[in-house]
Design an enzyme around this catalytic site. Structure first.
Site, mmCIF file in Angstrom:
data_model
loop_
_atom_site.group_PDB
_atom_site.id
_atom_site.type_symbol
_atom_site.label_atom_id
_atom_site.label_comp_id
_atom_site.label_asym_id
_atom_site.label_seq_id
_atom_site.Cartn_x
_atom_site.Cartn_y
_atom_site.Cartn_z
ATOM 1 N N GLY A 137 0.761 -1.161 0.004
ATOM 2 C CA GLY A 137 0.108 -0.009 -0.068
ATOM 3 C C GLY A 137 0.928 1.184 0.061
ATOM 4 O O GLY A 137 2.121 1.111 -0.058
ATOM 5 N N LEU A 138 0.193 2.389 -0.362
ATOM 6 C CA LEU A 138 0.971 3.536 -0.222
ATOM 7 C C LEU A 138 1.783 3.989 1.267
ATOM 8 O O LEU A 138 1.422 3.292 2.168
ATOM 9 C CB LEU A 138 -0.187 4.740 -0.491
ATOM 10 C CG LEU A 138 -0.787 4.834 -1.778
ATOM 11 C CD1 LEU A 138 -1.791 5.874 -1.863
ATOM 12 C CD2 LEU A 138 0.468 5.120 -2.934
ATOM 13 N N SER A 166 6.110 -1.694 -2.007
ATOM 14 C CA SER A 166 6.096 -2.623 -3.127
ATOM 15 C C SER A 166 5.154 -2.493 -4.082
ATOM 16 O O SER A 166 4.214 -2.904 -4.538
ATOM 17 C CB SER A 166 5.836 -4.065 -2.697
ATOM 18 O OG SER A 166 4.738 -4.158 -1.826
#
Lengths: 639, 303
Positions: A473-474, A547
């Site tokens: 996730g961000l 990622s």
């Protein structure tokens, strides 16, 4: 004595001896060549001229050409030959050649296929495409401009693709008063530059494609030039590659099995000659047999040679499938899963070492990666430069590592056995073209050490199923917070866990990596490898990494057994992450203080089918952690 | 054999086409071969028989029938399919039939779009083919000269000339996502002369319409149209005339112009072709609409 023109002779032969004429056509020598030049060098004009002068333009095409020349031509009402070949609507409008076009023409001596390719640096990949099937290159130079950067680039690219014969066409001599000095200076400069290349022959022709000087016949405007006219040069290049005399190789394309009694192996012979009775080896398996028959629709053959598409049957029932190579036993090609190659990058996205790609040779598609970029080659100066990635149209020397071994030869020795393309696993685009230099033997010296206490034993002792929970996730989406809560709960349940956190790993294991795409890929690759070792140790691994790329998440998934990888998408809208901004990173990204920040100037590719999808805007961190635990329990039931 | 031996010209073309066909059979899940009954299709079928011998063709054959083909074409198709035990699929756009579609009532552009282009897309979708062989050649037309041998089509069957995959050596990338497909052109590098010469050399059967014979024709807009059945309305003053004609390409009879000729054998056709000065597609009404019309049709899904 009067001699009839070629055209008249030809017409008479067609009328009186058509079978003889066709026989001559059929056995005419053949040349594939590529033309390269810059935007205004007159390439399309030259090809249009060749088609026109070899009488390949029909009356209706001529009428349409005259019409178009008046409408959109650039020759002030005169015939604009370029319009004959610039086929796509966009090209006609912009007056440039965008894509490779293939043209056919013939003279009394030879048949030709010409690949007309664009010259701009942004079209290097198109030039490589055209060059891949050509035996000679025509390099156009505008006499007014002399040798330009692009002249060097074109020469390098065609030579890299294995073309050994260059014809340097010094065009637009009419605009330089047909000056011998201009021509000689260009020739001298080119010869000096070409010392760094590997051409067998280089021929220089001064010409004017527009006016037809030195194209079909020697021009009286340039009596100082004692060489033949352009067409005569093309007719006389000796490109015989003696493929049939090289050792026999046939990549198996298709297994031909009409019934239980017939088992044949179909393919196109790359080099050499084969006869019934020859002893052959099948690679990479190494099985040996004798050729029983060479089967074709037109009857069995006594022998077959390079370029023929045939079907072989063998004396023994050995296992042969698509992707194998059948070869002469005494001069067999090497097999390897690691090799060094030059790659021309053709993808819009840059080449990233470590990212999984598909490598396709003439008959086999294998997963693999470009394990290292040794250096880039500056296509304009030919200098070697350091680099981490290859961008579109860049050339590099790379190490490639495959999941399976292939049989190969150096591209220089046998192009059909040494060429490959690189395919993007997600978009399926062709993103690179490679030419093998040699195999790397490292692979054979590093063996996997088998140990007696294995993953299952270690996991059973801990009474758990090892698994990696991959949080993606961000930045500031809550990955670390939720992963931390999940680990606490698992720990309380008596599970053996380890949390790999993005920031922590970058302090040690990955302290040498930055945030450009290539480093992000390597970061994830290493974390994947560490996770895999921990799974082997029987642990439940939690990872919290942005990622951002699908390809790398898939790469890690592929490293594990199918049930060992659980992708957890912490789906928090960018606005919320920005508002939270616990480390002040979004603020810095906004001000330009840090570069390559995911969500700003570096993309985030959300998972398409995450195993667990957490909409954090609608739940607390504790609820999210419970959802993850529930999913793991469900997953355990399945296994 | 000397060291300078090259394969003869047609042998080389033949080997290349066979390589392409085998590649599709080995790597595509559900390929099909488009069969238009014309001479190029005939050559393509002959090459396919060679490529897979002694196996039968490992894919079906598809003919998109516009219902306006010459009658002799349909007879030929049936005979050919039976003789080679081909798995022949004939598809007709029934929506078009219900609309009473035809070149006389709706014009050539609409008719071709509905019965040919839409019909083809329907058939490809219906059977879920992931690769379709076509007999197009690069020497036919300018936009074809730039099309790849393995030509990618989006899920909407569109061709995007600006984002074609680079195609190097004989290594073809035919990987696609679900719903997308490949059009594959094994005859890309053949010329019209090669086709005729190969028909002659291999004795490949062709529809008799290619050979000159007295046929009833009327002249319209400079084109000789053969009156193949009574669906063709006669304009005032028009009277079919018996003329010695043949066809250089075959399609829907009202859209395919005949040429006056005395060539009654393949070898005479070759002679006539070598000595004439008109290119092959001129007989087709469809290409004349606009300058870039073929490119546009191809983008929309036409072969």
């Amino acid at each position: 004595m009067t001699t009839k023109s070629y055209e008249v002779q030809q017409s008479e032969q067609i009328t009186n001896d058509i079978e003889g004429y066709l026989h001559d056509q059929e056995h005419k020598n053949f040349l594939r060549f590529i033309t390269c030049g810059s935007v205004d060098d007159g390439k399309s004009t030259l090809i249009g001229r060749l088609l026109y002068d070899s009488k390949l333009i029909f009356e209706d095409q001529m009428a349409s050409l005259e019409n178009d020349s008046k409408k959109v031509g650039t020759q002030g009402g005169d015939i604009d030959f370029a319009l004959l070949v610039d086929g796509l609507a966009a090209e006609r409008e912009q007056g440039i050649t965008i894509d490779v076009a293939y043209r056919f023409f013939a003279t009394d001596k030879r048949k030709f296929i010409v690949a007309d390719t664009p010259g701009h640096e942004q079209y290097t990949r198109n030039m490589a495409t055209g060059a891949s099937s050509a035996d000679a290159a025509v390099i156009l130079i505008d006499a007014r401009k002399g040798i330009l950067t692009q002249t060097r680039r074109h020469s390098f690219i065609v030579n890299l693709l294995g073309i050994r014969h260059a014809v340097v066409a010094v065009n637009k001599m009419d605009l330089m008063d047909y000056s011998q000095e201009v021509f000689q200076n260009i020739e001298a400069e080119y010869r000096e530059f070409a010392e760094n290349l590997d051409f067998l022959t280089i021929t220089f022709v001064p010409m004017s494609a527009l006016k037809g000087d030195n194209i079909m016949t020697p021009s009286d405007k340039m009596p100082w030039h004692d060489g033949p006219a352009f067409m005569s040069v093309l007719e006389n290049i000796d490109v015989a590659r003696k493929k049939a005399e090289k050792p026999f190789r046939m990549p198996v394309q298709w297994v031909n099995r009409p019934n239980l009694d017939f088992r044949g192996f179909s393919g196109t012979i790359s080099s050499g000659t084969v006869k019934p009775g020859d002893t052959v080896i099948v690679l990479p398996s190494g099985k040996v047999s004798n050729v029983k028959s060479i089967v074709t629709y037109d009857g069995n053959l006594d022998q077959a040679s390079a370029d023929q598409a045939v079907t072989l049957t063998l004396e023994d029932e050995i296992d042969v499938s698509r992707g194998d190579v059948i070869a002469e036993i005494n001069q067999r090609p090497e097999t390897t899963d690691q090799f060094q190659a030059h790659i021309i990058w053709m993808g819009e996205q840059p080449m990233l070492p470590g990212r999984p790609y598909l490598i396709k040779t003439t008959n086999k598609t294998v997963a693999g990666e470009i394990s290292a970029l040794k250096h880039k080659v500056n296509v304009n100066s030919l200098e070697h430069e350091a680099g981490k990635t290859l961008a579109l149209n860049e050339v590099g020397l790379c190490n490639i590592s495959l999941d399976e071994a292939i049989a190969f030869e150096a591209y220089r020795d046998n192009p059909a056995m040494g060429a490959f393309i690189v395919i993007d696993k997600i978009s399926n685009a062709t993103v690179g073209a490679g030419m093998i230099d040699f195999g790397l033997r490292r692979a054979t010296n590093v063996h996997w050490q088998a140990v007696d206490v294995d993953k299952t034993a270690r996991a059973e002792q801990k009474r758990q199923k090892p698994v990696v929970l991959w949080f993606t996730g961000l930045s500031a989406s809550g990955k670390s917070t939720i992963a931390n809560l999940v680990e606490k709960k698992l720990h309380a349940l008596g599970k053996h866990t380890y949390l790999l956190d993005g920031d922590n790993v970058r302090h040690g294991l990955n302290r040498d990596l930055g945030f450009v795409d290539a480093d992000r890929v390597e970061n994830i690759r290493r974390v994947g490898e560490v996770s895999k070792l921990m799974i082997d140790a029987g642990l439940i691994v939690l990872t919290a990494f942005i990622s951002p790329f699908r390809a790398e998440r898939r790469m890690v998934r592929d490293m594990m057994e199918p049930h060992e990888f659980i992708e957890v998408f912490v789906d928090t809208p960018l606005e919320i992450c920005e508002k939270r901004d616990p480390k002040g990173l979004y603020k810095k990204a906004r001000s330009g203080e840090i570069k390559n920040f995911t969500g700003y100037d570096s993309p985030y590719e959300p998972p398409e089918r995450a195993d667990i999808h957490l909409h954090t805007a609608e739940m607390t961190a504790a609820e999210a952690a419970d959802a993850v635990i529930a999913k793991i329990e469900e997953k355990y039931q399945e296994v | 054999m000397t060291s300078h031996t090259q394969l003869a010209h047609l042998q080389r073309l033949e080997a290349e086409s066979i390589h392409i066909m085998r590649e599709v059979a080995a790597t595509c899940e559900n390929p099909v071969m488009l069969y238009s009954i014309g001479k190029d299709s005939g050559v393509m079928m002959h090459l396919a028989l060679k490529a897979f011998y002694p196996s039968k063709l490992p894919f079906p054959i598809l003919h998109v029938d516009t219902t306006w083909k010459f009658r002799e074409m349909i007879e030929f198709r049936e005979k050919f399919a039976a003789e080679h035990q081909l798995d022949l699929i004939t598809h007709i756009n029934q929506e078009g039939v219900a609309m009473g579609m035809g070149p006389f009532s709706h014009g050539s552009a609409v008719h071709t779009d509905v019965m040919k282009t839409q019909g083809l897309k329907q058939a490809l979708d219906k059977y879920g083919f992931d690769a379709a062989f076509g007999g197009a050649r690069r020497d036919e037309e300018k936009s074809r000269a730039k099309e790849r041998i393995f030509s990618f089509r989006s899920a909407q069957h569109r061709w995007d000339p600006k984002s074609q995959r680079p195609e190097l050596w004989n290594i073809y990338n035919n990987r696609i996502q679900k719903g997308e497909s490949m059009r594959v052109f094994p005859l890309s590098n053949w010329t019209e002369l090669d086709i005729w010469q190969y028909i002659h050399q291999e004795n490949i059967p062709i529809v008799p319409l290619y050979l000159a014979k007295k046929r009833p024709v009327v002249e319209r807009d400079g084109m000789l149209v053969m009156v193949d059945d009574d669906r063709m309305p006669m304009k005032p003053g028009e009277e079919p005339e018996m003329k010695m004609v043949r066809f250089r390409t075959l399609g829907c009879y009202p859209l395919t112009g005949a040429v006056e000729s005395t060539a009654t054998t393949v070898i005479e056709i070759i002679q006539e072709m070598l000595l004439t000065k008109t290119s092959e597609r001129q007989g087709r009404a469809i290409d004349k609409d606009s300058n870039a019309s073929m490119e546009q049709k191809k983008q929309e899904g036409y072969f």
